[in-house]
Design a protein around this motif. Structure first.
Motif, PDB file in Angstrom:
ATOM      1  N   ASP A  44     -13.613  78.940   8.678  1.00 15.59           N
ATOM      2  CA  ASP A  44     -13.617  79.743  10.165  1.00 15.59           C
ATOM      3  C   ASP A  44     -14.989  80.531   9.865  1.00 15.59           C
ATOM      4  O   ASP A  44     -15.797  80.465  10.787  1.00 15.59           O
ATOM      5  CB  ASP A  44     -12.963  81.166   9.634  1.00 15.59           C
ATOM      6  CG  ASP A  44     -10.702  81.264   8.953  1.00 15.59           C
ATOM      7  OD1 ASP A  44     -10.665  80.110  10.412  1.00 15.59           O
ATOM      8  OD2 ASP A  44     -10.429  82.311   8.719  1.00 15.59           O
ATOM      9  N   VAL A  45     -15.819  80.233   8.494  1.00 18.30           N
ATOM     10  CA  VAL A  45     -17.332  80.652   8.895  1.00 18.30           C
ATOM     11  C   VAL A  45     -17.836  79.381   9.149  1.00 18.30           C
ATOM     12  O   VAL A  45     -18.880  79.904  10.707  1.00 18.30           O
ATOM     13  CB  VAL A  45     -18.040  80.670   7.867  1.00 18.30           C
ATOM     14  CG1 VAL A  45     -19.443  80.643   7.325  1.00 18.30           C
ATOM     15  CG2 VAL A  45     -17.064  81.763   6.494  1.00 18.30           C
ATOM     16  N   GLU A  63     -17.290  80.388  13.149  1.00 19.15           N
ATOM     17  CA  GLU A  63     -18.481  80.737  13.969  1.00 19.15           C
ATOM     18  C   GLU A  63     -19.458  80.659  14.059  1.00 19.15           C
ATOM     19  O   GLU A  63     -20.354  80.856  14.713  1.00 19.15           O
ATOM     20  CB  GLU A  63     -18.580  82.547  13.030  1.00 19.15           C
ATOM     21  CG  GLU A  63     -17.166  83.307  12.754  1.00 19.15           C
ATOM     22  CD  GLU A  63     -16.408  84.054  11.516  1.00 19.15           C
ATOM     23  OE1 GLU A  63     -17.228  84.062  11.030  1.00 19.15           O
ATOM     24  OE2 GLU A  63     -15.552  84.623  11.396  1.00 19.15           O
ATOM     25  N   GLN A  64     -20.097  79.056  13.249  1.00 19.50           N
ATOM     26  CA  GLN A  64     -20.925  79.513  12.689  1.00 19.50           C
ATOM     27  C   GLN A  64     -21.859  78.539  14.020  1.00 19.50           C
ATOM     28  O   GLN A  64     -22.742  78.279  15.189  1.00 19.50           O
ATOM     29  CB  GLN A  64     -21.938  78.972  11.957  1.00 19.50           C
ATOM     30  CG  GLN A  64     -22.287  79.573  10.402  1.00 19.50           C
ATOM     31  CD  GLN A  64     -23.210  80.617  10.737  1.00 19.50           C
ATOM     32  OE1 GLN A  64     -24.593  80.129  11.179  1.00 19.50           O
ATOM     33  NE2 GLN A  64     -22.891  81.882  11.034  1.00 19.50           N
ATOM     34  N   ALA A 119     -21.327  80.558  17.484  1.00 15.14           N
ATOM     35  CA  ALA A 119     -22.894  81.176  17.331  1.00 15.14           C
ATOM     36  C   ALA A 119     -24.334  80.657  17.784  1.00 15.14           C
ATOM     37  O   ALA A 119     -24.964  80.903  19.431  1.00 15.14           O
ATOM     38  CB  ALA A 119     -23.157  82.054  15.995  1.00 15.14           C
ATOM     39  N   GLY A 129     -21.025  82.067  22.100  1.00 17.78           N
ATOM     40  CA  GLY A 129     -20.299  81.762  22.016  1.00 17.78           C
ATOM     41  C   GLY A 129     -19.235  81.219  22.820  1.00 17.78           C
ATOM     42  O   GLY A 129     -19.299  80.300  23.503  1.00 17.78           O
ATOM     43  N   TYR A 148     -15.150  74.859  20.833  1.00 15.52           N
ATOM     44  CA  TYR A 148     -13.367  75.593  19.810  1.00 15.52           C
ATOM     45  C   TYR A 148     -13.006  74.726  19.838  1.00 15.52           C
ATOM     46  O   TYR A 148     -12.125  74.421  19.294  1.00 15.52           O
ATOM     47  CB  TYR A 148     -13.510  77.022  20.304  1.00 15.52           C
ATOM     48  CG  TYR A 148     -13.144  77.538  19.444  1.00 15.52           C
ATOM     49  CD1 TYR A 148     -13.357  78.491  18.252  1.00 15.52           C
ATOM     50  CD2 TYR A 148     -11.596  77.877  19.631  1.00 15.52           C
ATOM     51  CE1 TYR A 148     -12.665  79.209  17.591  1.00 15.52           C
ATOM     52  CE2 TYR A 148     -10.495  78.959  18.916  1.00 15.52           C
ATOM     53  CZ  TYR A 148     -11.063  78.998  17.329  1.00 15.52           C
ATOM     54  OH  TYR A 148     -10.221  79.833  17.113  1.00 15.52           O
TER      55      TYR A 148
END
Length: 235
Positions: free
Chosen positions: A85-86, A89-90, A93, A97, A107
């Motif tokens: 998950d981290v 997110e990276q 970013a 997004g 994604y």
């Protein structure tokens, strides 16, 4: 009749000549090719650099995992899922997004990669290797399919790239292309910080978590004291 003719002439004074209108409506095909080549060339360079940066960050994170006193303490699906998950997110970013066209495509691809790796790889180092392959494969896919990913934005990009203009670069990044100066150190440090937090908060094993009966603890303590006394007498 003369008045109508004069009125039409007056209305046409500020109108662009027919050849100008035609030029605005239809660009020179050769210019269009050069514009698209410029977009692809720039995107390829950025994606190549981004891929290398992600691989560097994940390699550094793997080295941190393997440097732990007992790296296998991290080898479990729950830990890997949260690290995944981290990672997502990276990556989001870096692309501005999930709302950007490229971020949405990334994604959709990497979420499946993380889910599959969580199921297939218990050992964290192999799990992170799967994430690295997924990131690499997506950058190659985007390199080869940039126009289809940006179908709705392509005409705008091409118009901004005509006659050697670099105005398309800002728009391309706004559509989710990672920045060329994206730092692998940020991803590495964020993943390590998350892993440290997960490691330190990791629940004990079932054997460690079982609370001993107070009477049993007292008996064990008394036995330890008795053993120490016997040792002293033997000396």
């Amino acid at each position: 009749m003369a008045e109508n003719t004069d009125q039409k002439l007056d209305e046409g004074k500020d109108a662009p000549p027919p050849e100008t209108v035609l030029e605005e409506e239809q660009r020179d095909p050769d210019e269009a090719v050069l514009a698209e080549q410029a977009i692809h060339h720039y995107a390829n360079d950025v994606l190549d650099q981004f891929r290398q940066s992600v691989e560097t960050a994940l390699s550094a994170f793997t080295a941190w995992v393997e440097s732990q006193n007992d790296p296998h303490v991290l080898d479990n699906g729950g830990f890997n899922a949260q690290i995944g998950d981290v990672f997502l997110e990276q990556m989001m970013a870096a692309c501005g997004g999930r709302e950007t066209p490229i971020g949405a495509a990334m994604y959709a691809e990497l979420e499946g990669v993380v889910d599959e790796a969580v199921r297939d790889e218990a050992e964290t180092s192999y799990f992170v290797e799967a994430l690295s392959r997924g990131a690499r494969d997506f950058t190659w896919y985007l390199r080869d399919n940039l126009q289809s990913v940006l179908t709705n934005q392509w005409d705008q990009l091409r118009d901004l790239a005509y006659e050697g203009s670099t105005d398309f670069i800002a728009a391309l990044h706004a559509f989710g292309m990672p920045q060329a100066e994206w730092s692998p150190a940020d991803m590495q440090s964020t993943m390590v910080a998350a892993a440290e937090q997960l490691r330190d908060g990791k629940p004990k094993t079932p054997e460690e978590a079982v609370e001993k009966d107070p009477e049993q603890e007292e008996q064990e303590q008394q036995q330890l004291l008795a053993d120490e006394a016997d040792k002293k007498q033997a000396v």
